[in-house]
Each structure stands twice: as structure tokens, then as C-alpha cells.
Scaffold this active site. Sequence first.
Site, mmCIF file in Angstrom:
data_model
loop_
_atom_site.group_PDB
_atom_site.id
_atom_site.type_symbol
_atom_site.label_atom_id
_atom_site.label_comp_id
_atom_site.label_asym_id
_atom_site.label_seq_id
_atom_site.Cartn_x
_atom_site.Cartn_y
_atom_site.Cartn_z
ATOM 1 N N TYR A 42 0.858 -1.190 0.000
ATOM 2 C CA TYR A 42 0.000 0.000 0.000
ATOM 3 C C TYR A 42 0.888 1.232 0.000
ATOM 4 O O TYR A 42 1.768 1.381 0.845
ATOM 5 C CB TYR A 42 -0.901 -0.003 1.236
ATOM 6 C CG TYR A 42 -1.751 1.243 1.373
ATOM 7 C CD1 TYR A 42 -2.824 1.467 0.508
ATOM 8 C CD2 TYR A 42 -1.482 2.181 2.363
ATOM 9 C CE1 TYR A 42 -3.608 2.600 0.628
ATOM 10 C CE2 TYR A 42 -2.269 3.317 2.501
ATOM 11 C CZ TYR A 42 -3.327 3.522 1.629
ATOM 12 O OH TYR A 42 -4.096 4.657 1.747
ATOM 13 N N ASP B 14 9.444 2.679 -0.708
ATOM 14 C CA ASP B 14 8.439 3.300 0.160
ATOM 15 C C ASP B 14 8.796 2.931 1.589
ATOM 16 O O ASP B 14 8.494 1.838 2.060
ATOM 17 C CB ASP B 14 7.043 2.800 -0.206
ATOM 18 C CG ASP B 14 5.945 3.396 0.667
ATOM 19 O OD1 ASP B 14 6.270 4.026 1.703
ATOM 20 O OD2 ASP B 14 4.763 3.216 0.339
ATOM 21 N N LYS C 14 5.612 9.062 8.927
ATOM 22 C CA LYS C 14 5.528 8.506 10.280
ATOM 23 C C LYS C 14 6.520 9.143 11.255
ATOM 24 O O LYS C 14 6.286 10.216 11.773
ATOM 25 C CB LYS C 14 5.735 6.989 10.246
ATOM 26 C CG LYS C 14 4.843 6.221 9.267
ATOM 27 C CD LYS C 14 3.397 6.175 9.672
ATOM 28 C CE LYS C 14 2.604 5.258 8.754
ATOM 29 N NZ LYS C 14 1.162 5.247 9.070
#
Length: 431
Positions: free
Chosen positions: A144, A239, A267
Amino acid sequence: MNFKKSQQAFSEAKRYIPGGVNSPVRAFKSVGLDPIFIEKAKGSKIFDIDGNCYIDYICSWGPLILGHSNDRIIKGIEEIFAKGTSYGVPTEIETSMAKKIVEAVPSVDKVRMVNSGTEATMSALRLARAYTNKNKIIKFGGCYHGHSDGLLVKSGSGTLTYGIPTSPGVNSTVIEDTIVCEYNNIDSVKKAFREYSNDIAAIIVEPVAGNMGVVEADLDFLKYLRDITNENKSLLIFDEVITGFRLAYGGAGEVYDIKPDITCFGKIIGGGLPVGAYGGKAEIMDMIAPLGPVYQAGTLSGNPLAMHMGYKTIEILEENPKIYEELERKAVKLEEGFKEHIASLDIKATVNRVKGMLCLFMGEGPMDSYDQVMKSDTDKYSIFFREMLNRGILFPPAQFEGLFLSTEHSDEDIEKTLEFAYEALKIAYNK
């Protein structure tokens, strides 16, 4: 436990917010519950508005590597607030933050701050297409990369396919240039390059997939991606929105000794505030406006509050490298405890762990691909989740998410978690 106030809050939220939540996983639909509403958190503990206390293994889905409301991170935030929350013109903290990332990640010469992981991956793909003057992107089933249109795609039954949109509102023409291959399957990538080698701009991959549980990419697979993109003058994009500064100080690139062309972050680099970033080789990054023709902008990019929180977090991680050893030690303790329970109860369950990241799957392994992961018994996980919640342990409210540990999780927290996990597994598997 009593959840009356949370239930009332959810009913009220549904009147004004679609589904009552601002991100789908928060709805707890995958585990058959209404969500709990949080009042506060500190260290490894989180407290809902009904006064229930939980040992938290969500940690805001990864950013809180130093725990909730860490005193060392929030120190000085009042001064930042007092000076101003946003300016729309440059600040020195943006440069300091970018410098930290560049120094930590050898493959990154320059970095552009954005506001979310989705924005980072979306911008990285636009940059890759412009730099290579090619159109097609390879992604992998189960990875994702945010909710931008071109990445909301799933594969069909074949090993390689143009996908179909996974969301209404995504025009099929938008994803025509997105090729979906199989994670950890070199042959599927070979096939894609045989068919479209002259028009593949980039491969984007999670080196450790974090949104189908926790699934590690095989090292040979990652090395092949690096080699095939070099050979075909395509770009390799890591990613690392989840793994960046969590798997190791230098991220997955450090762990696997592979240098991608572009890396996406999120994050942890915001310390709990909204943030994203993408960075890479100078010659690639210099194509971004205002220096180059690739346009990307953001009013709140490099926000001083987020930069302060992220800088403090990274500074602490840099000064205390043993933090990563400690996180892995705790993860191993959980892993071994779960495996002992699985053997003792003679049940079909699997634990995947990569460094300090782990996931407990309700199914027989190996869990090394999207197809394998999807065989997990989500009904059993729902029962397990509810039993853990009622015992004061907050696991991710979905089977296909990883557990996140922090420096604030104590051995006592882990021992209590394992004690209750045995009881919850026994009930989930009707033993």
C-alpha cells in the site's frame, strides 16, 4: 470493560463524519466492533473516554517509536507554538530536518518535505516519470502506497496484469500505466520488463510490507529490482513511510544494503504530527520546482511544529543507537511467546518478524506473499482482538496490520500481553 461513552461518541461522530472516522481502519469494522475513542496517552499506555487503560501496540501506526507524549520530544514545543504555527516562508528547522535525513540515508542527497505518505509516494512517481520520460509504474500486490488514484489498483488472477480500480471514483484510464506484479516473485517482474521495458519509469516497493501484516521482501528479490531498474534506466523507489527510521536508523536501505533512487518517508520523521517526505539523488531531485519543471507544492510542507517533533525524535535515535537493539529484543520476546502459545495449543497461526516489526497471522505459514496472507482467518483474529481488548491490550483492529513497539513498552507489558494472548488464542481457536 464498559464502552458506553465511546459508543455514544461514535453515534455522534457518524452524524458529521463519513462512517464516524477520518481513516477507515479506525472504524473497527474488521473486528466487528464500534471504535474506542481516546482521551489521552502516555508511554506505552493509552486511555479511552470511558476510563479504560490499554497497553498500546498501534502507536499511531508507527510514528511513536519513543512512546506517547515523550517528555524529550515535546520539550520546547510550547516555544514553537508561541513563535507561530505556520509561516508560508522558509524556516531553518526545515533545513536542519532535511540535513538529518540526508546524513542518515546514504542514497538521499536532497529531500523535499510534504504532509503525508500519500503525498510523498504520489510526488515521487511524478518525478520518476519526468526524469525517465517514461510512463509505466510497477507496484506489487499487497503493498500500500497511499490513496492516490494511480496506486489504488489491484491485480487480477494472473501473475502480471493491468489492474482494476479498488475504489469507485478512480478512472480506469488513470491506472492504465500501473502494472501490478507479485511481491517476492522475480518472474512476474521479468515478464513486465519483457513486455514494457522501454516504458517503465519506476518500480515502487515496500522493502518490508506493512499493510498486509508484516511481510519481508526476499533479499534476492530486492537485489533483482535494483539490477533490473539499472539495466533498463528505470528508477527504484523504496516506500519507507513505515520502515524509515523504524527498521533501523538508516531504514531498510541500511538493513539490506541497497540504494534506491528515491526513498519516501513519513511517520517517525514527524514524531506524531502530519508529515511526509521524498528524497534521492541530487540530479533527480533537482528536477522539482522551483529548480526544475516538475511541479509540487504544499502550504504546510515543512511545518515548524512537525519539523520540531521529527527532528527531536531522529536526534534521540541517532544519539541512542541501542534503541534499535532494545526494540528488536522486545519484538523477539513477543515472537517467541506467540510461537510457544501456537505450539502449546496446536493451532494454525504464524508469526512474522523483521527486526522490531512483527505480526501475528491467524493462518498457517509461510506468510511471504499477498496470496498467502489473504488465507488468514479474519474471523479468528476478530475474536482474538476483542478478547485482548477486554483484557486491556490494544492490538491493531485489523488482521493485516503490524504491531508497533516503542521504547516505553516494558518487559512487564510484554509478559502481561503474552499471558493474555494465550487466553485469547485459546478462545479464538475454541481450544
